[in-house]
Design a protein around this motif. Sequence first.
Motif, PDB file in Angstrom:
ATOM      1  N   ASP A 214       0.830  -1.204   0.000  1.00 35.02           N
ATOM      2  CA  ASP A 214       0.000   0.000   0.000  1.00 35.02           C
ATOM      3  C   ASP A 214       0.867   1.258   0.000  1.00 35.02           C
ATOM      4  O   ASP A 214       0.386   2.352   0.265  1.00 35.02           O
ATOM      5  CB  ASP A 214      -0.968   0.007   1.189  1.00 35.02           C
ATOM      6  CG  ASP A 214      -0.244   0.023   2.533  1.00 35.02           C
ATOM      7  OD1 ASP A 214       1.001   0.115   2.541  1.00 35.02           O
ATOM      8  OD2 ASP A 214      -0.920  -0.066   3.572  1.00 35.02           O
TER       9      ASP A 214
ATOM     10  N   SER B 257       3.109   2.227   2.054  1.00 33.30           N
ATOM     11  CA  SER B 257       3.486   2.744   3.367  1.00 33.30           C
ATOM     12  C   SER B 257       4.869   2.217   3.749  1.00 33.30           C
ATOM     13  O   SER B 257       5.396   1.289   3.130  1.00 33.30           O
ATOM     14  CB  SER B 257       2.470   2.305   4.428  1.00 33.30           C
ATOM     15  OG  SER B 257       2.515   0.893   4.594  1.00 33.30           O
ATOM     16  N   ASP B 258       5.469   2.800   4.792  1.00 38.97           N
ATOM     17  CA  ASP B 258       6.778   2.341   5.258  1.00 38.97           C
ATOM     18  C   ASP B 258       6.712   0.886   5.721  1.00 38.97           C
ATOM     19  O   ASP B 258       7.618   0.091   5.459  1.00 38.97           O
ATOM     20  CB  ASP B 258       7.286   3.219   6.400  1.00 38.97           C
ATOM     21  CG  ASP B 258       7.678   4.615   5.930  1.00 38.97           C
ATOM     22  OD1 ASP B 258       7.912   4.781   4.708  1.00 38.97           O
ATOM     23  OD2 ASP B 258       7.746   5.528   6.763  1.00 38.97           O
TER      24      ASP B 258
ATOM     25  N   SER C  53       4.622  -1.431   4.733  1.00 34.18           N
ATOM     26  CA  SER C  53       4.466  -2.258   3.544  1.00 34.18           C
ATOM     27  C   SER C  53       5.790  -2.385   2.797  1.00 34.18           C
ATOM     28  O   SER C  53       6.160  -3.472   2.330  1.00 34.18           O
ATOM     29  CB  SER C  53       3.398  -1.644   2.640  1.00 34.18           C
ATOM     30  OG  SER C  53       3.364  -2.271   1.380  1.00 34.18           O
TER      31      SER C  53
ATOM     32  N   ALA D  94      -1.421   1.902   5.635  1.00 32.66           N
ATOM     33  CA  ALA D  94      -1.218   3.341   5.489  1.00 32.66           C
ATOM     34  C   ALA D  94      -2.329   4.158   6.125  1.00 32.66           C
ATOM     35  O   ALA D  94      -2.363   5.378   6.003  1.00 32.66           O
ATOM     36  CB  ALA D  94      -1.117   3.695   3.999  1.00 32.66           C
TER      37      ALA D  94
ATOM     38  N   GLY E 141      -2.836   4.781   9.206  1.00 33.33           N
ATOM     39  CA  GLY E 141      -2.367   5.579  10.331  1.00 33.33           C
ATOM     40  C   GLY E 141      -3.077   5.291  11.633  1.00 33.33           C
ATOM     41  O   GLY E 141      -2.968   6.061  12.584  1.00 33.33           O
TER      42      GLY E 141
END
Length: 274
Positions: free
Chosen positions: A9, A11-12, A14, A114, A116
């Motif tokens: 996705d 994100s860090d 991922s 992602a 949050g």
Amino acid sequence: MKTIVVPIDFSDISNNAMEYAIGFAQNTGSTILLFHAYQVPVSMTDVPIVLVSVEDLQKNAENKMAEVKRFVEEKTGKGTKIYAETKLGDTVDELENICSHVKPFAVVMGTKGATGLERVIFGSTTLTTIKHLTWPVIVVPPGKKYSAIKKIGFACDFREVVRTTPTHFIKDFVTEFNAELHVLNVDYRNLHFKRDTPEESALLHTMLEDLSPSYDFIEDENIEAGIEKFAEKNNLDLVITIPKKHKLLEGLFRKSHTKDLLFHSHIPIMCVHE
């Protein structure tokens, strides 16, 4: 050839799981299939309003995926085949469709998405995937870097072992890495010891005898905590668990009560269904 499916996705968390998957694929000579599903965001008003056009979402997803694919290709060189796919739809549904088609050796995912939602231990997508996907899922903790898999734990409660133990998969997986297998059983003052426990343990021994596993009986009031401690002390590289039978996933990735860090976050968990 084996295939490793990697849902991303961007994100860090991922991306970290993706880098773990790169090492995993290179170690097993597998193809990597990068996968991303996107959905149309809708404003929650009396009359739902689509906030972004499908065309814009598709273009954005494809552009991001192209960047990720280039990164992975540069990282792996010509020795690993990389494929990428984006789909409009529910992540788990689309992931299930892809897995049914490619029959992956494993699906490799991170623990948060992602969105949050920092209070959620796992991203909802990861949890739903584990519950519904019949293919093996490796859950990679934040910050975990891939290293050769030499020691594998298998969490077992010695109950209905013939029906519930994915024997063929465990044998194939352990043999693939030429790894040590540790069968982990946690009890406290024989609270979980049943009349048929000796018979069940003997059956498991027969089922796995080709692997010459070690049987580690851990004394701890909490099953998950006992496995956590053993895994850390004995440097296990991965722990196999059956999701319906253990809460090990929650245990290994829960927040510490005294530290604002993930507890034992270096241990990947492989979820294999019965």
